[in-house]
Design an enzyme around this catalytic site. Structure first.
Site, short mmCIF file in Angstrom:
data_model
loop_
_atom_site.label_atom_id
_atom_site.label_comp_id
_atom_site.label_asym_id
_atom_site.label_seq_id
_atom_site.Cartn_x
_atom_site.Cartn_y
_atom_site.Cartn_z
N ALA A 123 0.83 -1.21 0.01
CA ALA A 123 -0.05 0.03 -0.04
C ALA A 123 0.82 1.35 -0.02
O ALA A 123 0.28 2.44 0.06
CB ALA A 123 -0.79 0.05 1.21
N ASN A 189 1.67 -3.29 8.17
CA ASN A 189 2.47 -3.86 7.49
C ASN A 189 3.31 -2.67 6.68
O ASN A 189 4.62 -2.91 6.44
CB ASN A 189 1.91 -4.83 6.43
CG ASN A 189 1.38 -5.88 6.91
OD1 ASN A 189 2.16 -6.98 7.24
ND2 ASN A 189 0.12 -5.82 7.35
N HIS A 219 -1.13 7.55 4.31
CA HIS A 219 -0.16 6.93 4.68
C HIS A 219 0.90 8.28 4.41
O HIS A 219 1.17 8.69 3.45
CB HIS A 219 0.45 5.89 3.94
CG HIS A 219 -0.38 4.78 3.92
ND1 HIS A 219 -0.56 3.91 5.07
CD2 HIS A 219 -1.23 4.05 2.93
CE1 HIS A 219 -1.40 2.97 5.05
NE2 HIS A 219 -1.67 3.15 3.62
N1 LIG Z 1 2.10 -4.64 2.76
C1 LIG Z 1 0.84 -3.86 2.70
O1 LIG Z 1 0.74 -2.75 2.35
C2 LIG Z 1 -0.28 -4.77 3.15
C3 LIG Z 1 -0.28 -6.01 3.78
N2 LIG Z 1 -1.38 -6.58 4.38
C4 LIG Z 1 -1.27 -8.01 4.54
O2 LIG Z 1 -2.15 -8.94 3.91
C5 LIG Z 1 -2.87 -9.79 4.65
C6 LIG Z 1 -4.06 -10.24 3.82
O3 LIG Z 1 -4.83 -9.13 3.82
P1 LIG Z 1 -6.52 -9.33 3.00
O4 LIG Z 1 -6.58 -10.07 1.84
O5 LIG Z 1 -6.96 -7.87 3.04
O6 LIG Z 1 -6.98 -10.21 4.37
P2 LIG Z 1 -8.21 -11.09 4.27
O7 LIG Z 1 -8.40 -11.25 5.92
O8 LIG Z 1 -9.35 -10.35 3.63
O9 LIG Z 1 -7.69 -12.43 3.63
C7 LIG Z 1 -6.80 -13.31 4.42
C8 LIG Z 1 -6.89 -14.57 3.44
O10 LIG Z 1 -5.94 -15.41 4.04
C9 LIG Z 1 -6.47 -16.52 4.44
N3 LIG Z 1 -5.38 -16.93 5.55
C10 LIG Z 1 -5.10 -16.46 6.88
N4 LIG Z 1 -4.08 -16.99 7.60
C11 LIG Z 1 -3.60 -18.42 6.64
C12 LIG Z 1 -2.51 -19.29 6.70
N5 LIG Z 1 -1.77 -19.32 7.71
N6 LIG Z 1 -2.51 -19.88 5.56
C13 LIG Z 1 -3.48 -19.96 4.56
N7 LIG Z 1 -4.40 -18.97 4.32
C14 LIG Z 1 -4.42 -18.11 5.35
C15 LIG Z 1 -7.62 -16.25 5.21
O11 LIG Z 1 -8.28 -17.41 5.18
P3 LIG Z 1 -9.61 -17.57 6.39
O12 LIG Z 1 -10.53 -16.47 5.83
O13 LIG Z 1 -9.97 -19.05 6.59
O14 LIG Z 1 -8.92 -17.29 7.67
C16 LIG Z 1 -8.23 -15.42 4.13
O15 LIG Z 1 -8.53 -16.18 2.84
C17 LIG Z 1 -3.15 -8.84 5.86
O16 LIG Z 1 -3.21 -9.92 6.71
C18 LIG Z 1 -1.78 -8.28 5.95
O17 LIG Z 1 -1.01 -8.99 6.76
C19 LIG Z 1 -2.73 -6.11 4.02
C20 LIG Z 1 -2.68 -4.56 3.80
C21 LIG Z 1 -1.49 -3.77 3.12
O1 LIG Z 2 -3.58 -1.27 3.31
C1 LIG Z 2 -3.07 -0.24 4.02
O2 LIG Z 2 -3.35 0.78 3.70
C2 LIG Z 2 -1.90 -0.40 4.87
C3 LIG Z 2 -2.43 -1.56 5.85
O3 LIG Z 2 -3.23 -2.05 5.87
C4 LIG Z 2 -0.98 -2.02 6.47
O4 LIG Z 2 0.04 -1.25 6.60
O5 LIG Z 2 -1.20 -3.22 7.10
#
Ligand SMILES: NC(=O)C1=CN([C@@H]2O[C@H](COP(=O)(O)OP(=O)(O)OC[C@H]3O[C@@H](n4cnc5c(N)ncnc54)[C@H](OP(=O)(O)O)[C@@H]3O)[C@@H](O)[C@H]2O)C=CC1
Ligand SMILES: O=C([O-])CC(=O)C(=O)O
Length: 266
Positions: A123, A189, A219
């Site tokens: 992001a 993150n 951000h």
């Molecule tokens: N770098 C960045 O800027 C950002 C990073 N992120 C990261 O991305 C991740 C995912 O975001 P988002 O898609 O919005 O979240 P969601 O909660 O919408 O989706 C997460 C998915 O991952 C699955 N999951 C969770 N844990 C595991 C595991 N150990 N093994 C396999 N599958 C798993 C969940 O399954 P179930 O529903 O069955 O639990 C769900 O399908 C966030 O948790 C965050 O860590 C997010 C936003 C910004």
């Molecule tokens: O998606 C975003 O804006 C940022 C976010 O959630 C994160 O940093 O984990």
């Protein structure tokens, strides 16, 4: 054709598959989700990537690339073992690397497998500029994250504040990036990404706001060093499927996969 396996089938994973449905050079062969939610994921994946199998573990399969769009636990559970087997990986849950020792473990796994793990910008922007500025020496990096109150539901901020009643921008966290990422695994993150590109998890200062006056995930980064300085503001539209996550995270994954799959990379 790049054969990809994806971990996670939530807001980011679905958004990525939706966009890449029309890309003939990227094929999703496997989607890895927790055992308990495989049926739900099968119904989603059947329309987005009809040839992909939904599984709870990668098993013996060797995709060209494994991409994590799941959450912090997925790094230790899936990414490290895949790297050790020589499978190139990409990661969006950068905040997981706030756990002491995990950066070293990730590097060691990639080295053992003679492969590479790419930490995606997600992001946030200007990671290229910050990482280049680090070469000359950085003096300070300060990150301010501002999201609408509903984005802080199911986080420690919910216990400390009446999020629905907030009328003013409210600081819910102030401290190091390491602590922010540990306490807010789905919201900080970006703080961890800026740290790993820049001054590190303990030296990067972070302030997080729940702000009823914004509808976007804002951000703001201020960086100073031998290179000079920059100020960056990103106003990310949240995904309808998950208000914690900005749409740019999806686009950043699509870009990264395109860069691996296509003849021209930018
Ligand atoms: N770098 C960045 O800027 C950002 C990073 N992120 C990261 O991305 C991740 C995912 O975001 P988002 O898609 O919005 O979240 P969601 O909660 O919408 O989706 C997460 C998915 O991952 C699955 N999951 C969770 N844990 C595991 C595991 N150990 N093994 C396999 N599958 C798993 C969940 O399954 P179930 O529903 O069955 O639990 C769900 O399908 C966030 O948790 C965050 O860590 C997010 C936003 C910004
Ligand atoms: O998606 C975003 O804006 C940022 C976010 O959630 C994160 O940093 O984990």
């Amino acid at each position: 054709m790049l054969h990809v396996s994806m971990i996670g089938c939530g807001a980011i994973g679905v958004g990525v598959m939706e966009i890449l449905k029309s890309d003939p050079e990227v094929a999703f062969d496997m989607v890895v989700v927790p055992e308990a939610h495989m049926e739900r994921a099968r119904s989603t994946v059947s329309t987005l990537a009809p040839t992909a199998r939904v599984v709870s573990r990668l098993g013996e399969e060797r995709p060209d690339l494994l991409i994590e769009c799941a959450g912090h636990q997925a790094i230790a559970e899936h990414i490290i073992p895949a790297l050790e087997r020589g499978i190139p990986c990409m990661v969006v849950s950068i905040g997981a690397l706030s756990e002491p020792g995990l950066v070293d473990q990730l590097e060691a796994a990639a080295r053992a497998g003679k492969t590479q793990v790419q930490l995606l910008s997600g992001a946030i922007g200007a990671i290229d500029a910050l990482a280049a500025a680090k070469v000359g020496g950085l003096e300070s990096v300060v990150y301010t994250g501002r999201k609408p109150p509903q984005a802080w539901k199911d986080t420690p901020a919910e216990a400390a504040f009446d999020l629905d009643a907030l009328k003013e921008p409210t600081i819910i966290f102030e401290g190091s990036a390491r602590e922010a990422a540990r306490l807010y695994p789905k919201n900080a993150n970006v703080a961890a990404t800026l740290s790993l590109a820049g001054l590190g998890l303990d030296q990067t200062r972070v302030r997080l706001y729940a702000d009823p006056g914004v509808s976007e995930n804002v951000h703001y980064v201020e960086a100073r060093g031998a290179f000079g300085g920059f100020e960056l503001t990103m106003r990310g539209k949240p995904l309808a499927a998950n208000p914690k996550t900005s749409a740019l995270t999806v686009y950043s994954v699509v870009r990264a996969l395109g860069n691996r799959a296509h003849a021209l990379s930018i």
